[in-house]
Write a protein that holds these residues in place. Structure first.
Motif, PDB file in Angstrom:
ATOM      1  N   ASP A 112      31.447  38.692  38.817  1.00 11.40           N
ATOM      2  CA  ASP A 112      31.612  37.292  39.187  1.00 11.40           C
ATOM      3  C   ASP A 112      32.546  37.118  40.372  1.00 11.40           C
ATOM      4  O   ASP A 112      32.470  36.131  41.086  1.00 11.40           O
ATOM      5  CB  ASP A 112      32.218  36.515  37.997  1.00 11.40           C
ATOM      6  CG  ASP A 112      31.132  36.119  37.016  1.00 11.40           C
ATOM      7  OD1 ASP A 112      29.954  36.210  37.414  1.00 11.40           O
ATOM      8  OD2 ASP A 112      31.463  35.749  35.879  1.00 11.40           O
ATOM      9  N   ASN A 113      33.461  38.034  40.521  1.00 11.32           N
ATOM     10  CA  ASN A 113      34.492  37.885  41.536  1.00 11.32           C
ATOM     11  C   ASN A 113      34.651  39.202  42.308  1.00 11.32           C
ATOM     12  O   ASN A 113      35.583  39.980  42.070  1.00 11.32           O
ATOM     13  CB  ASN A 113      35.809  37.514  40.794  1.00 11.32           C
ATOM     14  CG  ASN A 113      36.928  37.259  41.766  1.00 11.32           C
ATOM     15  OD1 ASN A 113      36.746  37.347  42.987  1.00 11.32           O
ATOM     16  ND2 ASN A 113      38.104  36.976  41.233  1.00 11.32           N
ATOM     17  N   PRO A 114      33.718  39.449  43.253  1.00 11.25           N
ATOM     18  CA  PRO A 114      33.692  40.758  43.926  1.00 11.25           C
ATOM     19  C   PRO A 114      34.996  41.100  44.651  1.00 11.25           C
ATOM     20  O   PRO A 114      35.286  42.271  44.890  1.00 11.25           O
ATOM     21  CB  PRO A 114      32.540  40.616  44.931  1.00 11.25           C
ATOM     22  CG  PRO A 114      31.720  39.485  44.425  1.00 11.25           C
ATOM     23  CD  PRO A 114      32.639  38.569  43.697  1.00 11.25           C
ATOM     24  N   SER A 115      35.819  40.076  44.963  1.00 12.59           N
ATOM     25  CA  SER A 115      37.051  40.370  45.696  1.00 12.59           C
ATOM     26  C   SER A 115      37.986  41.274  44.881  1.00 12.59           C
ATOM     27  O   SER A 115      38.837  41.956  45.437  1.00 12.59           O
ATOM     28  CB  SER A 115      37.771  39.067  46.059  1.00 12.59           C
ATOM     29  OG  SER A 115      38.268  38.479  44.883  1.00 12.59           O
ATOM     30  N   LEU A 116      37.801  41.303  43.562  1.00 11.67           N
ATOM     31  CA  LEU A 116      38.677  42.134  42.734  1.00 11.67           C
ATOM     32  C   LEU A 116      38.526  43.622  43.057  1.00 11.67           C
ATOM     33  O   LEU A 116      39.439  44.413  42.837  1.00 11.67           O
ATOM     34  CB  LEU A 116      38.386  41.914  41.242  1.00 11.67           C
ATOM     35  CG  LEU A 116      38.677  40.512  40.692  1.00 11.67           C
ATOM     36  CD1 LEU A 116      38.303  40.427  39.223  1.00 11.67           C
ATOM     37  CD2 LEU A 116      40.161  40.169  40.871  1.00 11.67           C
ATOM     38  N   LEU A 117      37.340  43.979  43.555  1.00  9.70           N
ATOM     39  CA  LEU A 117      37.127  45.398  43.890  1.00  9.70           C
ATOM     40  C   LEU A 117      37.211  45.649  45.398  1.00  9.70           C
ATOM     41  O   LEU A 117      37.026  46.772  45.858  1.00  9.70           O
ATOM     42  CB  LEU A 117      35.772  45.877  43.365  1.00  9.70           C
ATOM     43  CG  LEU A 117      35.714  46.347  41.910  1.00  9.70           C
ATOM     44  CD1 LEU A 117      34.273  46.664  41.509  1.00  9.70           C
ATOM     45  CD2 LEU A 117      36.583  47.582  41.678  1.00  9.70           C
ATOM     46  N   ALA A 118      37.508  44.574  46.147  1.00 14.38           N
ATOM     47  CA  ALA A 118      37.451  44.693  47.611  1.00 14.38           C
ATOM     48  C   ALA A 118      38.468  45.706  48.140  1.00 14.38           C
ATOM     49  O   ALA A 118      38.146  46.538  48.996  1.00 14.38           O
ATOM     50  CB  ALA A 118      37.690  43.321  48.246  1.00 14.38           C
ATOM     51  N   ASP A 119      39.676  45.685  47.604  1.00 16.10           N
ATOM     52  CA  ASP A 119      40.721  46.601  48.067  1.00 16.10           C
ATOM     53  C   ASP A 119      40.394  48.056  47.784  1.00 16.10           C
ATOM     54  O   ASP A 119      40.704  48.949  48.554  1.00 16.10           O
ATOM     55  CB  ASP A 119      42.025  46.313  47.288  1.00 16.10           C
ATOM     56  CG  ASP A 119      42.824  45.256  47.995  1.00 16.10           C
ATOM     57  OD1 ASP A 119      42.286  44.723  48.986  1.00 16.10           O
ATOM     58  OD2 ASP A 119      43.953  44.965  47.539  1.00 16.10           O
ATOM     59  N   ASP A 120      39.816  48.228  46.635  1.00 12.02           N
ATOM     60  CA  ASP A 120      39.615  49.593  46.153  1.00 12.02           C
ATOM     61  C   ASP A 120      38.281  49.675  45.435  1.00 12.02           C
ATOM     62  O   ASP A 120      38.203  49.540  44.217  1.00 12.02           O
ATOM     63  CB  ASP A 120      40.780  49.919  45.189  1.00 12.02           C
ATOM     64  CG  ASP A 120      40.723  51.355  44.754  1.00 12.02           C
ATOM     65  OD1 ASP A 120      39.814  52.081  45.193  1.00 12.02           O
ATOM     66  OD2 ASP A 120      41.602  51.754  43.959  1.00 12.02           O
ATOM     67  N   PRO A 121      37.195  49.886  46.196  1.00 11.48           N
ATOM     68  CA  PRO A 121      35.871  49.835  45.568  1.00 11.48           C
ATOM     69  C   PRO A 121      35.594  51.009  44.630  1.00 11.48           C
ATOM     70  O   PRO A 121      34.623  50.985  43.885  1.00 11.48           O
ATOM     71  CB  PRO A 121      34.903  49.854  46.762  1.00 11.48           C
ATOM     72  CG  PRO A 121      35.702  50.217  47.950  1.00 11.48           C
ATOM     73  CD  PRO A 121      37.153  50.133  47.636  1.00 11.48           C
TER      74      PRO A 121
END
Ligand SMILES: Nc1ncnc2c1ncn2[C@@H]1O[C@H](COP(=O)(O)OP(=O)(O)OP(=O)(O)O)[C@@H](O)[C@H]1O
Length: 634
Positions: free
Chosen positions: A54-63
């Protein structure tokens, strides 16, 4: 209290007891701390991946989140770090200060004092984190919830002796570090080599990479290169080809998904192809979980979609009667970005559920056919749960019925009789499967209703208890043969009764009509009918019920549960070959009290409670008095 202040809090009483237990009884298993911490780290990363749908930014830093296990020989510390979901301050206090699970009471009730057994309970009851205190005299957790700013991290610390502290801190990334200050007597574990060996043994199935510091050998010296290297395969075990997975890896994965440290009884691993593609890796445990009878919260079959963890809710993935199954289902087709609630209603999930049910039944059929003694173990643990399937799953009723095991008059108390086996042993002319149900196995085995069947050497299935009663409402036929309760209705042995018997029956009915009429008049409304029977050889009387009426034991059960159900009236049957009955007819010495006694005796034999026990005792005593003679007593 301000969120930034350092707080000192006390552990919940159960946690204190748990910590005491950990340290004192699980020392011989001290390596389990690593498995538990890595398992928590892997769960935390699964949760982050799910939140990131739901919130792809959560993995943006560290995919590519990972788990890192570090060793600091100087400080004598072991650190397990993850880039997972992390915890807020409130969550830290809740999760690492209490035991939130309802199973705690059962956990304490089940402690046996036997180290090996008690250690097996640990993972099962969700107390994994606390196992850190087996080898650590101080544990520090630094955690930042995914989505929170860097300065909103929390530091939790405890020496495992009743209290812990929480305070605000910073952490660069989302995730959690668990830092163990290792006790002096456990310093042998502060070694990369030792930890690597433990992880390779226990954690290779973890689908997230587990990293450790890379060493190099130079001039006979070990040099830390400062780089990380993966020490596990890092691919989800279930997605690997079967021939690349060892038996031990399958077992370790089971321990991980089930939180049960005993080995599974059997498993099945398949890739289903076609319109719906999914992988199933499903296990039958070899021990019953403490919450087997909790139908609401069933965990242990996890749903993944393309390797992303979606939910751990067995009720959505299998029918209730298979709630003992543990494992993983990973779908290629289910939508990732819908809520769990909507997902539960999709047709694709229903197809997966049906396919998985069939697969589990095949696994059980295979176990029954090829490993009979393991199937016996399965049956003893989960047989009563599987029986629920007869009512719950009409589509697979015949397959479930084949998997049932019964005690019978021919099995010497062992539950190893199958319906197919019974049918193969039926007498010539027999077209019915006979059974009797008692309140207890002993009552069933001693039922007077069995007398004629024993004489004629006809096998009868012996059932007992409320689950069997419930099940038999649904199991009325199997492979074209009727299943008949011998306590219901007038016994008709069909072709098994010989001609003489039929004639004898008619003769007896006529001969005893006056006595039967007297019984009817004496018992009035308390019985449905009175009649003669040839089904008894020894006992004077028995009670049976109207084949279309409710089962009396079932009614008793409903009443005990507070339901207002009309009581079915029994049919009293008398045995003309019993001397008491035949003398009554001849001597015309009938008194209504006799009739009541016959009925009460038969009710007692059935395990029923008498309505008027005092009346029964009075009747007995009056008759005893008559026999002894009143004069001599006076
Ligand atoms: N590394 C971690 N990251 C985020 N949350 C964690 C982590 N470790 C523990 N937790 C939280 O603390 C809770 C308690 O952990 P613990 O190992 O004691 O039991 P559990 O893992 O819940 O039990 P079970 O192993 O039966 O699932 C976890 O459910 C989780 O919410």
């Amino acid at each position: 209290m301000s969120e930034n202040k350092k707080e000192t809090l006390g552990f919940q009483t159960e946690v204190k007891q748990m910590l005491h237990l950990m340290v004192h009884s699980l020392y011989s298993n001290r390596e389990i701390f690593l498995r538990e911490l890595v398992s928590n780290a892997s769960d935390a990363i699964d949760k982050l991946r799910f939140a990131a749908i739901d919130n792809p930014s959560l993995l943006a830093d560290d995919p590519h989140p990972s788990i890192r296990v570090g060793v600091d020989e100087q400080k004598q510390e072991i650190t397990v770090s993850d880039d997972g979901i992390g915890m807020t301050r409130a969550e830290v206090i809740e999760h690492l200060g209490t035991i939130a699970k309802s199973g705690t009471r059962e956990f304490f009730a089940r402690l046996s004092g036997d180290q090996k057994k008690d250690s097996q309970l640990i993972g099962q009851f969700g107390v994994g984190f606390y196992s850190s205190f087996i080898i650590a005299d101080k544990v520090t957790v630094i955690t930042r919830k995914a989505g929170d700013p860097a300065d909103a991290a929390t530091k939790w610390e405890s020496n495992g002796e009743g209290e812990f502290t929480v305070e605000n801190t910073t952490r660069d990334h989302f995730g959690t570090d668990v830092i163990l200050s290792v006790k002096s007597e456990d310093r042998d574990l502060v070694s990369k080599y030792r930890l690597r060996t433990i992880l390779q043994r226990y954690s290779d199935h973890i689908s997230t990479p587990i990293l450790m510091g890379k060493d190099e050998y130079k001039d006979d010296k070990v040099i830390d290169t400062g780089e990380w290297e993966a020490i596990n395969t890092g691919a989800a075990l279930w997605a690997r080809p079967k021939n690349k997975i060892t038996e031990d890896q399958y077992k370790e994965f089971y321990h991980h998904v089930s939180h049960d440290s005993t080995d599974p009884l059997c498993w099945t691993h398949n890739k289903v192809e076609g319109k719906n593609e999914y992988i199933q890796l499903l296990y039958v445990p070899s021990a019953a979980p403490f919450d087997l009878w909790d139908r609401e919260n069933v965990h242990g079959v996890k749903l993944y979609v393309k390797r992303v963890f979606i939910m751990d809710d067995t009720n959505q993935l299998l029918p209730h009667y298979l709630r003992f199954i543990k494992g993983v289902i990973d779908s290629e087709d289910l939508p990732l970005n819908v809520s769990r609630e909507i997902l539960q209603q999709t047709r694709d999930l229903r197809i997966i559920r049906d396919g998985t049910t069939k697969r589990v039944l095949s696994m059980l059929e295979d176990l029954a056919a090829n490993r009979a003694s393991d199937y016996d173990k399965f049956w003893a643990l989960f047989g009563n749960v599987l029986k629920e399937g007869l009512g719950e799953d009409p589509t697979n009723k015949e397959r479930i019925a084949k998997l049932l095991r019964f005690v019978s008059t021919g099995s010497e108390g062992k539950a190893d009789v199958t319906l197919e086996g019974y049918i193969s042993r039926m007498k010539t002319g027999q077209d019915t499967v006979y059974y009797v149900i008692g309140d207890t196995p002993e009552a069933a085995a001693k039922s007077p209703l069995l007398e004629l069947f024993k004489k004629k050497d006809i096998e009868v299935l012996l059932l007992s208890g409320p689950i069997d009663r419930w099940m038999m409402q649904f199991l009325t036929e199997f492979q074209g043969k009727k299943l008949v309760n011998i306590a219901k209705g007038d016994l008709d042995l069909g072709d098994l009764a010989d001609k003489e018997e039929k004639e004898e029956k008619e003769k007896v009915q006529a001969e005893y009509k006056p006595l039967v009429d007297e019984f009817k008049a004496a018992l009035g409304d308390s019985v449905e009918d009175v009649r003669m029977t040839l089904r008894l050889t020894d006992s004077p009387s028995c009670i049976v019920t109207d084949p279309n009426g409710l089962d009396p034991a079932f009614v008793r059960m409903m009443k005990a549960a507070g339901q207002d159900v009309p009581e079915p009236k029994p049919i009293l049957e008398l045995n003309p070959n019993n001397p008491l009955v035949s003398r009554l007819k001849e001597q015309a010495a009938f008194s209504p009290e006799w009739a009541k006694l016959f009925l009460e005796q038969a009710q007692l034999m059935e395990g029923e409670q008498l309505k008027d026990p005092a009346g029964f005792i009075n009747r007995m005593n009056t008759m005893l008095m008559d026999t002894i003679g009143k004069k001599s007593v006076n």
